[in-house]
Write an enzyme that holds these catalytic residues in place. Structure first.
Site, PDB file in Angstrom:
ATOM      1  N   CYS A  12      58.849  34.277  27.483  1.00  0.00           N
ATOM      2  CA  CYS A  12      59.426  34.360  26.152  1.00  0.00           C
ATOM      3  C   CYS A  12      58.512  35.003  25.119  1.00  0.00           C
ATOM      4  CB  CYS A  12      59.689  32.970  25.573  1.00  0.00           C
ATOM      5  SG  CYS A  12      60.317  31.798  26.693  1.00  0.00           S
ATOM      6  N   GLY A  38      61.210  39.155  26.889  1.00  0.00           N
ATOM      7  CA  GLY A  38      62.382  38.438  27.389  1.00  0.00           C
ATOM      8  C   GLY A  38      63.639  39.132  26.930  1.00  0.00           C
ATOM      9  N   ASN A 112      57.115  29.131  23.998  1.00  0.00           N
ATOM     10  CA  ASN A 112      56.695  30.140  24.968  1.00  0.00           C
ATOM     11  C   ASN A 112      55.702  29.473  25.905  1.00  0.00           C
ATOM     12  OD1 ASN A 112      55.973  32.509  26.307  1.00  0.00           O
ATOM     13  ND2 ASN A 112      54.425  33.039  24.792  1.00  0.00           N
ATOM     14  N   GLY A 113      55.967  29.535  27.208  1.00  0.00           N
ATOM     15  CA  GLY A 113      55.049  28.928  28.167  1.00  0.00           C
ATOM     16  C   GLY A 113      55.800  28.113  29.189  1.00  0.00           C
ATOM     17  N   TYR A 252      49.492  43.549  31.739  1.00  0.00           N
ATOM     18  CA  TYR A 252      50.873  43.929  31.976  1.00  0.00           C
ATOM     19  C   TYR A 252      51.863  43.592  30.868  1.00  0.00           C
ATOM     20  CZ  TYR A 252      55.376  43.508  34.467  1.00  0.00           C
ATOM     21  OH  TYR A 252      56.672  43.584  34.840  1.00  0.00           O
ATOM     22  N   SER A 293      53.279  50.041  31.287  1.00  0.00           N
ATOM     23  CA  SER A 293      52.012  49.321  31.159  1.00  0.00           C
ATOM     24  C   SER A 293      50.829  50.065  31.764  1.00  0.00           C
ATOM     25  CB  SER A 293      52.141  47.947  31.808  1.00  0.00           C
ATOM     26  OG  SER A 293      52.593  48.112  33.129  1.00  0.00           O
ATOM     27  N   ASP A 355      48.999  51.631  38.990  1.00  0.00           N
ATOM     28  CA  ASP A 355      49.971  50.607  38.586  1.00  0.00           C
ATOM     29  C   ASP A 355      49.218  49.329  38.247  1.00  0.00           C
ATOM     30  OD1 ASP A 355      52.373  49.473  37.973  1.00  0.00           O
ATOM     31  OD2 ASP A 355      53.230  49.591  39.982  1.00  0.00           O
ATOM     32  N   ASP A 356      49.908  48.392  37.589  1.00  0.00           N
ATOM     33  CA  ASP A 356      49.197  47.212  37.102  1.00  0.00           C
ATOM     34  C   ASP A 356      49.048  46.106  38.128  1.00  0.00           C
ATOM     35  OD1 ASP A 356      51.796  45.722  36.912  1.00  0.00           O
ATOM     36  OD2 ASP A 356      52.142  47.309  35.452  1.00  0.00           O
ATOM     37  N   CYS A 450      46.280  33.120  39.348  1.00  0.00           N
ATOM     38  CA  CYS A 450      47.139  33.785  40.336  1.00  0.00           C
ATOM     39  C   CYS A 450      46.339  34.718  41.238  1.00  0.00           C
ATOM     40  CB  CYS A 450      48.305  34.510  39.665  1.00  0.00           C
ATOM     41  SG  CYS A 450      47.816  35.605  38.338  1.00  0.00           S
TER      42      CYS A 450
HETATM   43  S1  SF4 Z   1      48.239  32.252  36.720  1.00  0.00           S
HETATM   44 FE1  SF4 Z   1      48.179  34.484  36.338  1.00  0.00          FE
HETATM   45  S2  SF4 Z   1      50.107  34.947  35.313  1.00  0.00           S
HETATM   46 FE2  SF4 Z   1      49.803  32.722  35.167  1.00  0.00          FE
HETATM   47  S3  SF4 Z   1      48.761  32.351  33.217  1.00  0.00           S
HETATM   48 FE3  SF4 Z   1      47.175  32.570  34.785  1.00  0.00          FE
HETATM   49  S4  SF4 Z   1      46.637  34.758  34.755  1.00  0.00           S
HETATM   50 FE4  SF4 Z   1      48.599  34.531  33.703  1.00  0.00          FE
END
Ligand code: SF4
Length: 470
Positions: A12, A38, A112-113, A252, A293, A355-356, A450
């Site tokens: 969002c 979004g 947002n979140g 991104y 991006s 690419d990102d 991630c």
């Molecule tokens: S896990 Fe990745 S996408 Fe999610 S908040 Fe952390 S850096 Fe951002």
């Protein structure tokens, strides 16, 4: 890359204003500039000192507010929201701001979140008699506020915020006050600005530029800001923890003209490209970036290597949104619709395609094919993030772990699958150094979960349960 076809979506964008006669109109323009965060729903709620009124709907900001609805929203304060629908599912009832009316007054909420403990909290609240109107985890916050026995709304909000775990940037509007809160780790960006005598708040600073507001400062992690007739008042609802702003905002999500926590996004991306050139140089004739991006990254890569930057891929604007195309085959079709190679630029050339990120790999494969069909003799793929190996629990909807190609494939295996001549990802150190948030200060950290699988919050149980479900 394009969010809808990549399988990586921001949840969002939020915008708020206090003290302006055209609060709803300003919010509309602010939301318009946050549309990239979004596209599935939008809404605005205004306060006129006595009541809250709102309008929301499914679709883009221009679609939701196309029939004079803004004129009906008079008031000196407003909050607005643009939404991507995965958390809690789609549907009109989940479009925000959520509006709650009670004897003691109304509140509107824009969030947002993602709350990692929303399910647990919901179960507990339901056991105590709460009935939920939506499947959005944002509603949990409203119930926690209303269940608090604290004497003032401010105290109720502070207590409720302390029940929440995860990523949250909240705007809460009452008839007479605007509350702004950011989670103690500050996963999501949130900035405050001034528009004449009015105060504005937004997920990204590009929203300030479009309405002519001046940036003032970031909302601090763990901070609760209250704006009312008496002015602006700041308090802490929690001690701030290590700052964990989302790396993906820099890589991104955010617009190149935004500054996230004081760092310009275009500049950060150029630096990612320069670092990528240092870590993974290659002999080639042209560098091209996947719009939007990765263009800044490609420019940085080209500058550092001396290989000319060219517009080898064009984004086709004005095609429909791909959220109505959920299947894999249709998603692939969506890539064709949205991107075109520029044959005159890539034919007969060795191309570096920047690419990102790579999520499923199918999009990268399509683009590599597209460039080859357009006559590229070699396609070297350079990615301005480390491999995404783990899901996000903090507000970014990405594929489940099984769908994340880097969770189960080596770089060489991915290279073969996407059909590139070479493939390289940016290292985690390269990412941190290029963005330039000094690591010697815990207040300038950034989330890398991630890429690393190391989740910072003390919610191991919730996270493992979620992972098990995926
Ligand atoms: S896990 Fe990745 S996408 Fe999610 S908040 Fe952390 S850096 Fe951002």
């Amino acid at each position: 890359m394009l969010a809808e076809i990549k399988g990586l979506n921001e949840e969002c964008g939020i915008f708020g204003i206090w003290g302006h006669a055209e609060a709803a109109q300003i919010t509309y323009y602010g939301l318009h500039s946050l549309q990239h965060r979004g596209q599935e729903g939008a809404g605005i709620v205004v306060a006129d000192g006595e009541s809250l009124k709102g309008h929301k709907g499914l679709g883009l900001v221009t679609e939701v507010f196309s029939n004079g609805e803004l004129q009906k929203l008079s008031g000196m304060a407003a909050i607005g929201h643009v939404r991507y629908s995965t958390a809690g599912g789609g549907g009109y009832e989940n479009v925000q701001p959520l509006l709650f009316r009670s004897q003691s007054g109304s509140i509107a909420l824009a969030h947002n979140g993602n709350l990692v403990n929303a399910t647990d909290l919901k179960i507990r609240l339901e056991q105590q008699g709460s009935i939920f109107q939506t499947t959005s985890d944002t509603e949990v916050f409203a119930h926690l506020i209303r269940r608090s026995m604290a004497p003032t709304l401010k105290e109720q909000i502070k207590i409720a915020l302390n029940y929440l775990e995860g990523a949250f940037a909240f705007l809460l509007l009452t008839e007479t006050e605007l509350y702004i809160a950011l989670d103690p780790n500050g996963f999501r960006p949130l900035s405050i600005g001034r528009l004449g005598n009015a105060y504005v708040v937004a997920s990204e600073t590009c929203a300030f530029d479009i309405v002519g507001a001046a940036y003032e400062r970031e909302v601090e992690p763990g901070e609760l800001i209250i704006i009312n007739e008496e002015g602006v008042h700041s308090e802490r609802f929690a001690e701030k923890r290590t700052r964990l702003i989302c790396s993906m905002e820099y890589i991104y999500f955010a617009r190149p003209d935004s500054n996230v926590d004081g760092i310009n996004i275009h500049t950060a991306r150029k630096n990612l490209g320069k670092r990528l050139a240092l870590e993974a140089p290659v002999e080639a004739d042209v560098v091209t970036g996947v719009p939007d991006s990765s263009i800044s990254v490609a420019i940085g890569y080209a500058e550092a290597t001396g290989i000319p930057y060219e517009l080898g891929l064009i984004k086709n604007r004005y095609v429909g949104r791909t959220f109505i195309q959920p299947s894999q085959s249709l998603r692939e079709q969506g890539v064709k619709m949205k991107l075109s190679p520029v044959s005159g630029v890539v034919a007969g050339k060795r191309v570096v395609m920047v690419d990102d990120s790579i999520v499923r790999g199918t999009t990268s494969k399509r683009i590599v094919n597209m460039l080859r069909e357009a006559g590229a003799t070699e396609v070297h793929v350079r990615i301005s993030s480390p491999p995404i190996t783990h899901p996000c629990f903090y507000g970014i909807d990405m594929s489940t772990r099984e769908e994340l190609i880097a969770a189960s494939h080596s770089v060489e295996e991915i290279r073969q699958l996407i059909g590139a001549d070479s493939l390289a990802f940016l290292s985690p150190e390269g990412l941190l150094e290029a963005i330039g948030r000094p690591n010697d200060s815990p207040w300038r950290g950034q989330c890398m979960s991630c890429f690393t699988g190391k989740y910072p919050l003390n919610t191991f149980q919730e996270l493992s349960q979620l992972t098990a479900k995926q």
